[in-house]
Design a protein around this motif. Sequence first.
Motif, mmCIF file in Angstrom:
data_model
loop_
_atom_site.group_PDB
_atom_site.id
_atom_site.type_symbol
_atom_site.label_atom_id
_atom_site.label_comp_id
_atom_site.label_asym_id
_atom_site.label_seq_id
_atom_site.Cartn_x
_atom_site.Cartn_y
_atom_site.Cartn_z
ATOM 1 N N THR A 1 -91.830 4.909 103.998
ATOM 2 C CA THR A 1 -91.278 5.553 102.802
ATOM 3 C C THR A 1 -92.246 6.569 102.224
ATOM 4 N N GLY B 1 -91.912 9.676 104.346
ATOM 5 C CA GLY B 1 -90.629 10.319 104.025
ATOM 6 C C GLY B 1 -90.672 11.046 102.695
ATOM 7 N N PHE C 1 -87.077 8.087 98.735
ATOM 8 C CA PHE C 1 -87.170 7.126 99.837
ATOM 9 C C PHE C 1 -87.616 5.766 99.331
ATOM 10 N N GLN D 1 -80.715 10.483 102.020
ATOM 11 C CA GLN D 1 -81.265 10.578 100.664
ATOM 12 C C GLN D 1 -80.400 11.494 99.802
#
Length: 121
Positions: free
Chosen positions: A2, A5, A52, A104
Motif C-alpha cells: 500500500t 501504491g 490505497f 482506487q
Amino acid sequence: MTLLGNIIWLIFGGFTAAFGTITAGIATCATIIGIPIGLEQISVGWSMAIPFGKEVKTQSDVSTLQTLLNIIWFVLFGWVLVLNHLLFGLLLTITIVGIPFAQQHWKLLKLSAFPFGKTLE
C-alpha cells in the motif's frame, strides 16, 4: 504494497488532485454557509491523497441534513469529481498495470459522489 501504491499514486496525479480539492475546500470555508461543504471537501481531498489500503465506510444512520448536503454537493462539486474518476478509471482499466489504480478511482468515485455519511478508513 500500500505504501508503494500510495507513492506512485501521489507522483502520477494524486498530489495535484488532492491539492486542488483541499484548496477548493479551504476557499469554500471562507463563507459561513459553506463551512460544512468545505470541511467535507478537505476530507475528500485527504482521501484522494492516499487511497490505497482504505475502504469506503457508510454510516448506518444518515440524517436528512446529510442527504440534503449530499444533493447540494453533487450539484455543485460532485458531478465534476465523478466524471474525473470515471474517465481516469476507464483509461487505467485498459492496461493491466493500471488496474489497481483504476480500482482506487472506482472507490473514490463512490466517496466523491455523495461524501456526507461516508468515510474512507
